[in-house]
Design a protein around this motif. Structure first.
Motif, short mmCIF file in Angstrom:
data_model
loop_
_atom_site.label_atom_id
_atom_site.label_comp_id
_atom_site.label_asym_id
_atom_site.label_seq_id
_atom_site.Cartn_x
_atom_site.Cartn_y
_atom_site.Cartn_z
N GLY A 52 49.99 -7.26 7.14
CA GLY A 52 50.78 -6.45 8.15
C GLY A 52 51.36 -5.26 7.23
N GLU A 53 52.12 -4.52 7.98
CA GLU A 53 53.03 -3.18 7.31
C GLU A 53 53.72 -3.62 6.44
OE1 GLU A 53 54.24 -1.24 10.80
OE2 GLU A 53 52.44 -0.97 11.51
N ILE A 54 54.11 -2.79 5.48
CA ILE A 54 55.12 -2.77 4.31
C ILE A 54 56.18 -1.76 4.23
CG2 ILE A 54 53.83 -4.38 2.85
CD1 ILE A 54 52.78 -1.96 1.19
N LEU A 55 57.33 -2.06 3.98
CA LEU A 55 58.39 -1.09 3.85
C LEU A 55 58.23 -0.43 2.49
CD1 LEU A 55 61.65 -2.60 5.15
CD2 LEU A 55 60.14 -0.51 6.07
N MET A 56 58.60 0.98 2.55
CA MET A 56 58.40 1.82 1.30
C MET A 56 59.21 2.80 1.68
SD MET A 56 54.49 3.37 1.05
CE MET A 56 53.75 1.82 1.37
N ALA A 57 59.80 3.39 0.24
CA ALA A 57 60.53 4.57 0.71
C ALA A 57 59.65 5.80 0.64
CB ALA A 57 61.35 4.86 -0.62
N PRO A 58 59.87 6.82 1.42
CA PRO A 58 58.79 8.04 1.39
C PRO A 58 58.95 8.93 -0.21
CG PRO A 58 60.74 8.29 2.95
CD PRO A 58 61.20 6.99 2.06
N SER A 59 59.70 8.46 -0.94
CA SER A 59 59.51 9.33 -2.34
C SER A 59 58.59 8.55 -3.29
CB SER A 59 61.14 9.38 -2.76
OG SER A 59 61.54 8.08 -3.20
#
Ligand code: COI
Length: 353
Positions: A52-59
Motif C-alpha cells: 500500500g501507500e507509504i508516507l514520505m516528505a515532499p522534499s
C-alpha cells in the motif's frame, strides 16, 4: 547476522481480484511488501506489511535529484510446487553496485535475501504458472532525508513488492536506432540500475512510438555509431544462426543477469560469441545481406524479447518470422525451463525459498 522481521499481515487478501489467465504487466500487486529503513547509519529491523501507500516528505532527494535505484527479479513455482528464485544473489550484488555509484549505503545480504524469501514465501499463492508468467519482484532503495539541499541523503528506505506478470512483450517488437538522445557515456552511470537511466528514456521512446516503434536501441554518446542496449533490455544479434554478437560491458550498459545467463548457455552449446563494440552499420550490412538470422533483447521482465524489425535512418529492416528464430526460441525455452524446473539447472541458478 540474522535479521528481525516484524510481520503485519493483511486482514483482507486481494488475490481473488487477480485474473491469472489475463495478467497485464505491472498493474496488480500481491498482498504484502517488505520494508526496512536506514536511519543514522544503521539498517533497522525489517517489516512485512500489506502492500500500500507509504508516507514520505515532499522534499526527499529521491524525488528531486534521483537518488533511487532498483532491481527486477522473478519467483517461480518449481516442480514440487514450492517457490524458487532465479539467481537472486546476482540481483543483490548489482543493487549494491548501483548503490555505490549513487552514493547510497550498501544493503546487507541478510536483509535483501532474508526479506525477499519471507515475502515470497508469504505471497506464494500469487505466483502464476501459465507459460511465460512469474511473480515479478521489485526491490528498490531511495533517499528519504527531509532536506532539499543537494547532498547524499543520510536516510534511506528499502522496499520489495511483487506483481504477478506475463511476458513484458507479448509479441516481437519493432525498434528504432536512436541517434539523437544519449542514455549514458563514459564516467556516467550506465551500468547502474538507477531510476534516472529509465527516466531519460521516456521522451525518446515516446517519439519512437509516434513513429510506429515499440522501443529504441540506444547508441553510444560520442559517435552514435555503436549499439548499446534497448530501453528495457540488453541486445543480441545472431549471424546465420552461428555467430552471436552482443555489446561488451563497457560501463555504459546494464550488466544484465539474463544477458549473462544467455551467454553461459550459448557458450556451453558451442556458439561463437563476440562481446565487443558493435557498429550499427555492421548490423545493417548483415541485415541487407540476409545474414541477420535473429535479434533479441534480454532482461528479467522480458526474458527474451524478439525483435521484429530494426528502424535505421528511415528504413525498417525486417527480421525472420518469430517461429524461425532458432537461437531466441531455444534460449527462451531453456531459461524459462530452468526457472520453472522443467529443464535441468546445470548452472545452479535456482535458489529455493
Ligand atoms: C527488468 O527487466 O526487470 C527491468 O527492470 C526492466 C523494466 C523496464 C521492467
Amino acid at each position: 547476522m540474522a535479521i528481525s522481521i516484524k510481520k503485519n499481515k493483511t486482514q483482507a487478501s486481494r488475490i481473488h481480484l487477480c485474473d491469472f489467465e489475463n495478467i497485464e504487466f505491472g498493474k496488480i500487486f500481491s498482498d504484502h511488501m517488505f520494508k526496512v529503513d536506514f536511519i543514522d547509519g544503521k539498517w533497522q529491523d525489517g517489516e512485512i506489511l500489506p502492500y500500500g501507500e507509504i508516507l514520505m516528505a515532499p522534499s526527499i532527494s529521491a524525488l528531486h535529484y534521483g537518488q533511487a535505484i532498483f532491481e527486477g527479479m522473478k519467483a517461480f513455482k518449481g516442480a514440487d510446487g514450492n517457490p524458487q528464485l532465479f539467481r537472486p544473489l546476482e540481483n543483490f550484488k548489482r543493487l549494491n553496485i548501483s548503490a555505490a555509484r549513487m552514493g547510497m549505503p550498501q544493503i546487507p545480504e541478510e536483509i535483501f535475501i532474508g526479506g525477499l524469501k519471507e515475502l515470497v514465501s508469504l505471497d506464494r499463492d500469487w505466483i502464476p504458472t501459465k507459460e511465460g508468467s512469474a511473480l515479478y519482484l521489485r526491490p528498490f532503495m531511495f533517499a528519504t532525508d527531509d532536506f532539499v539541499g543537494v547532498r547524499p541523503s543520510s536516510n534511506y528506505c528499502f522496499i520489495i513488492f511483487c506483481c504477478p506478470v506475463n511476458s513484458y512483450y507479448p509479441k516481437p517488437i519493432k525498434v528504432k536506432v536512436e541517434q539523437k538522445y544519449v542514455r549514458a557515456s563514459d564516467g556516467m552511470a550506465g551500468f547502474a540500475k538507477a531510476a534516472g537511466n529509465y527516466g531519460i528514456s521516456m521522451l525518446p521512446s515516446m517519439e519512437a512510438k509516434k513513429q510506429g516503434y515499440d522501443q529504441i536501441i540506444w547508441t553510444d554518446g560520442r559517435t552514435h555509431e555503436h549499439v548499446e542496449e534497448s530501453g528495457t533490455t540488453n541486445l543480441f544479434f545472431v549471424i546465420e544462426d552461428k555467430l552471436i554478437l552482443t555489446p561488451a560491458l563497457d560501463g555504459n550498459i546494464l550488466e544484465g543477469i539474463t544477458r549473462d545467463s544467455c551467454l553461459q548457455l550459448l557458450r556451453k552449446e558451442g556458439y561463437t560469441i563476440e562481446e565487443r563494440k558493435i557498429s550499427i552499420k555492421e548490423i545493417i550490412a548483415y541485415a541487407k545481406a540476409g545474414k541477420l538470422s535473429d535479434c533479441f533483447g534480454t532482461g528479467t521482465a522480458a526474458i527474451i524479447a524478439k525483435i521484429a524489425a530494426i528502424g535505421f535512418e528511415g528504413i525498417d529492416y525486417e527480421l525472420p518470422p518469430a517461429e524461425n528464430r532458432k537461437v531466441s526460441n531455444w534460449l527462451f525455452k531453456t531459461i524459462y525451463g530452468i526457472q520453472t524446473s522443467t529443464v535441468k539447472d546445470e548452472f545452479n541458478w535456482i535458489e529455493k525459498v
